[in-house]
Design an enzyme around this catalytic site. Structure first.
Site, short mmCIF file in Angstrom:
data_model
loop_
_atom_site.label_atom_id
_atom_site.label_comp_id
_atom_site.label_asym_id
_atom_site.label_seq_id
_atom_site.Cartn_x
_atom_site.Cartn_y
_atom_site.Cartn_z
N TYR A 130 -60.27 13.35 -7.24
CA TYR A 130 -60.13 12.60 -5.91
C TYR A 130 -59.59 13.31 -4.89
CZ TYR A 130 -58.90 8.44 -3.41
OH TYR A 130 -59.07 7.56 -2.46
N LYS A 323 -61.45 8.95 12.22
CA LYS A 323 -61.47 7.69 12.98
C LYS A 323 -61.06 8.06 14.41
CE LYS A 323 -62.00 5.36 9.27
NZ LYS A 323 -63.27 4.69 8.99
N LEU A 421 -67.05 -1.71 9.65
CA LEU A 421 -67.19 -3.00 9.34
C LEU A 421 -66.30 -3.72 10.53
CD1 LEU A 421 -67.71 -3.52 5.44
CD2 LEU A 421 -69.33 -3.26 7.49
N ASP A 543 -109.63 24.01 -9.71
CA ASP A 543 -108.90 24.41 -8.57
C ASP A 543 -108.13 25.65 -8.91
OD1 ASP A 543 -107.83 24.76 -5.80
OD2 ASP A 543 -106.09 23.51 -6.52
#
Length: 773
Positions: A130, A323, A421, A543
């Site tokens: 994490y 940000k 958002l 082919d």
């Protein structure tokens, strides 16, 4: 007319194979269920898989737990679906690392009551997964901060182990028919891990952060593993089309997988990539803004802070370097310097939500923000006015909604953001009213909210100008700008986002099932071998490039290997069997490579013929090559302007190869070249699109026309035609109804059957050779 003739040929994902299956070279083809049967089945269960569970929890000291619903875009978007009966959410129980086995068992029981399943991780692995790889490698790299990325092999290995742990948890819970929806950058290996364990599963993946351009993504040492991990999904979703485009570019450059309108063929399985911008629960914010509690909170905020008579600019962001909070503060400082008339008339309310406080770079960012706030307030404050009102904490819903309502301007200016958002929540709280949104063009939401004042967050002068424009904007213009954005957001909610993604995944599975039904599996291979054995005379029209041998960036490097030569010899010497290699290659190359086999040769797509007796090359019909003098300089000019392009000259055609060119440049040059040669119509010449080639040749010459020589012969009881590209479609179209036509690889086709690649084609021919022997 056969309505399936123009569908795409592809190969479904290969299941585990037995030794006998491997020996024959075929994987079992799964039978697609008819779509109309779904209404009689048990409703499918949605299993959401994310890094975190949708609840925060803590022990109560007595063996029980208290739970609080998490906030955030993911839970907001998927929460309503999770709450539907029968659905399940699987995520990491990070707060349970210190629990003993009995404590974990109790937590499992409590979470089960909330339709959740916990994944427990080793403490060291959890930290490396994490804080390490996810947030010290992927997060900065994907947000465009490669200088902050740390590429540590141990952290990568922990990331892989954790993804495998999630796989085990999902497999333990999965039922037939489940929809498995994997979320975000923490679990980018999980789709392919699930695909290996559950080959027939419906798997979706959604990335909630940006996907970087190829030049940035290629810095990641494990880029190939990440791409292949994502391609285990049926549908891969992104917030914005730019991210889709970047992902598709990386698929091509890293994994060599091309796309057509976002559709890829990965290991013979159709995968779709598309954009689904995440919405919000618009009604919740709109209705909350109208409640007395929120209105009161907004009024009390202004009164308590002494903001009466001031315009309020609001900034709400999680603490993160992506940000752009320091840049925003610097711009506000510059605005106050240049517009002293706004002193005492505007206040910036800065809400920074704590995040990753144990990470050094975030602590340094927090310190920098604190210093900038102190500098601005120390520089510009008066006895009755403080320009920055600073909060370092998360806010309850009503208080946040109150801030939205009380604010005249919303500053959302991240340096890079997958969606964002906050800007949508602000507009919902101002439904039908004014308020000005200043939005970074680097946020995914900017593609939807283009009526906002959009800014380049790296442009200080542009930010200053936007602040001035926002504060001075008349109320009627505010409402005029906001109305279309608000109507759009009210329609495309978080619930609609989730439903559209799931509907798109259903459509992708339908397309896969339609394609997979025509794979050559054991039954089809057996029937073909029986037909081959029963026929007195047989013709195999094959082919060369892309069918018998893989493509090569350099055409001269695709010579046949000893195994292929032996295979053609075995087939060509079998009683009653004629093998014909029908290729776009020039006659000299074909004869030098295959002249020692008994195969008949057709060169330049049907211009030249060489029978098995090798009595000399013959023309199908007289042809003129004088036209080449006019066309050659045009093609040569495009070679000069396109690095990696090659011009090949054959007896009666000119070929422009662009396999080794960059995709974007090649696509542009192909359009330009077609435009430059647009006057060919009526000249007796034809422009033919092949696999990474454009060929100019006399009109009427083609493989389909050449194949009639064998197709018209009634003595052949077995006909097989196989090829991989557009030039072979003419053969498939010309073939009689009883012919076995096989498309090698993916893409639209008129062939009746499909194989995944040259290896499977060679295995099919080996099977026929054994039958003949």
């Amino acid at each position: 007319m056969d309505t399936t003739a123009h569908t795409s040929a592809a190969v479904a994902d290969r299941p585990k194979t037995s030794p006998s299956t491997l020996a024959s070279g075929f994987a079992p083809a799964r039978t697609a269920r008819p779509a109309e049967s779904s209404e009689h089945e048990t409703p499918r269960r949605l299993v959401i898989v994310s890094n975190r569970l949708p609840y925060r929890f803590e022990g109560d000291g007595a063996g029980g737990f208290s739970f609080e619903r998490s906030v955030g875009g993911l839970v907001t978007g998927l929460g309503p679906l999770h709450e539907e009966a029968g659905n399940l959410w699987i995520g990491w129980a990070d707060a349970a690392e210190g629990l003993a086995d009995e404590g974990r068992a109790a937590l499992d029981g409590a979470l089960a009551e909330r339709a959740c399943r916990a994944v427990f991780l080793d403490t060291k692995d959890a930290k490396r997964y994490y804080e390490g790889f996810s947030n010290s490698a992927v997060w900065p790299l994907f947000h465009g901060f490669p200088h902050l990325a740390r590429f540590d092999k141990g952290e990568w290995e922990a990331y892989r182990r954790v993804n495998e742990r999630f796989r085990d948890a999902v497999v333990a819970e999965a039922r037939s028919g489940d929809v498995l929806w994997v979320q975000d950058y923490h679990l980018m290996l999980l789709p392919s891990l699930l695909r290996e364990a559950l080959p027939d599963a419906r798997i979706g993946f959604f990335l909630h952060i940006p996907f970087p351009d190829y030049e940035t993504f290629r810095m990641l040492p494990w880029r190939g593993e990440i791409v292949r991990g994502l391609l285990g999904a049926d549908l891969i979703g992104f917030h914005a089309y730019d991210y889709v485009r970047h992902f598709l570019s990386s698929c091509r450059r890293i994994a060599g997988i091309e796309n057509a309108s976002g559709t890829l063929m990965a290991d013979g399985r159709l995968v779709q990539a598309d954009a689904f911008p995440l919405g919000i629960d618009y009604e919740r914010y709109r209705d909350a803004a109208r409640t007395p509690a929120v209105r009161r909170a907004a009024a009390e905020f202004a009164a308590e802070k002494g903001h009466e008579g001031c315009k309020v600019m609001l900034s709400v962001e999680r603490l993160d370097y992506s940000k752009g909070i320091p840049d925003r503060l610097n711009a506000y400082d510059a605005f106050l310097d240049r517009h002293p008339e706004w002193a005492g008339r505007v206040v910036l309310v800065l809400v920074t939500v704590p995040s990753r406080e144990n990470v050094g770079s975030y602590r340094a960012l927090k310190k920098r923000i604190d210093e900038l706030v102190g500098l601005i307030n120390g520089k510009h404050s008066t006895m009755d006015w403080t320009p920055v009102d600073y909060y370092y904490r998360s806010l309850p819903f009503n208080q946040l909604a109150g801030l939205y309502v009380a604010s005249d301007v919303m500053l959302v200016t991240p340096l890079r953001d997958g969606m964002n958002l906050v800007c949508k929540e602000y507009l919902a709280c101002h439904d039908g009213d004014g308020g000005v949104l200043v939005l970074s063009e680097m946020a995914g939401a900017s593609s939807e909210l283009h009526e906002a004042i959009t800014v380049n967050p790296f442009d200080l002068e542009g930010l200053v100008s936007a602040m001035e424009q926002a504060l001075a904007m008349p109320a009627d213009e505010q409402r005029r700008r906001n109305a279309p954005m608000q109507h759009r957001l009210a329609r495309y909610t978080s619930r609609k986002w989730a439903r559209e993604f799931l509907d798109a995944m259903d459509e992708t599975k339908r397309r896969q099932e339609g394609l997979g039904a025509r794979l050559i599996g054991p039954d089809s291979a057996r029937r073909m071998a029986e037909a081959f054995l029963a026929a007195r005379r047989r013709a195999l029209l094959l082919d060369y490039d892309g069918t018998l041998v893989p493509f090569s960036g350099e055409p001269a490097h695709a010579a046949p290997d000893a195994q292929l030569l032996a295979l053609l010899k075995t087939l060509g010497t079998a009683a009653g069997t004629d093998v014909v290699v029908v290729s776009g290659r020039d006659r000299g190359t074909l004869e030098s490579w295959l002249g020692g086999t008994p195969a008949e040769l057709v060169a330049e797509h049907g211009v030249w013929f060489l029978d098995r007796n090798r009595s000399g090359w013959t023309l199908e019909e007289p042809l003129d090559d004088a036209w080449k003098d006019a066309i050659r300089p045009v093609l040569a000019g495009f070679v000069d302007r396109t690095p990696g392009a090659i011009l090949e000259e054959k007896d009666f055609s000119l070929v422009w190869h662009y396999r080794m060119c960059g995709q974007e440049l090649a696509e542009r040059r192909v359009i330009e070249l077609k435009n430059a040669l647009g006057e060919l119509e009526g000249s007796g010449l034809a422009l033919m699109d092949g696999n990474k080639v454009i060929e100019i040749k006399p009109n009427g010459v083609g493989k389909g026309h050449a194949a009639h020589r064998w197709f018209r012969d009634p003595s052949y009881g077995f006909l097989l035609a196989a090829g991989d590209d557009r030039t072979d479609e003419d053969v498939f179209e010309a073939a009689p109804a009883n012919a076995w036509t096989v498309k090698v690889g993916g893409g639209p086709t008129r062939a009746r059957f499909a194989l995944r690649d040259c290896r499977e084609m060679r295995a099919l021919l080996e099977t026929l050779a054994k039958t003949a022997g």
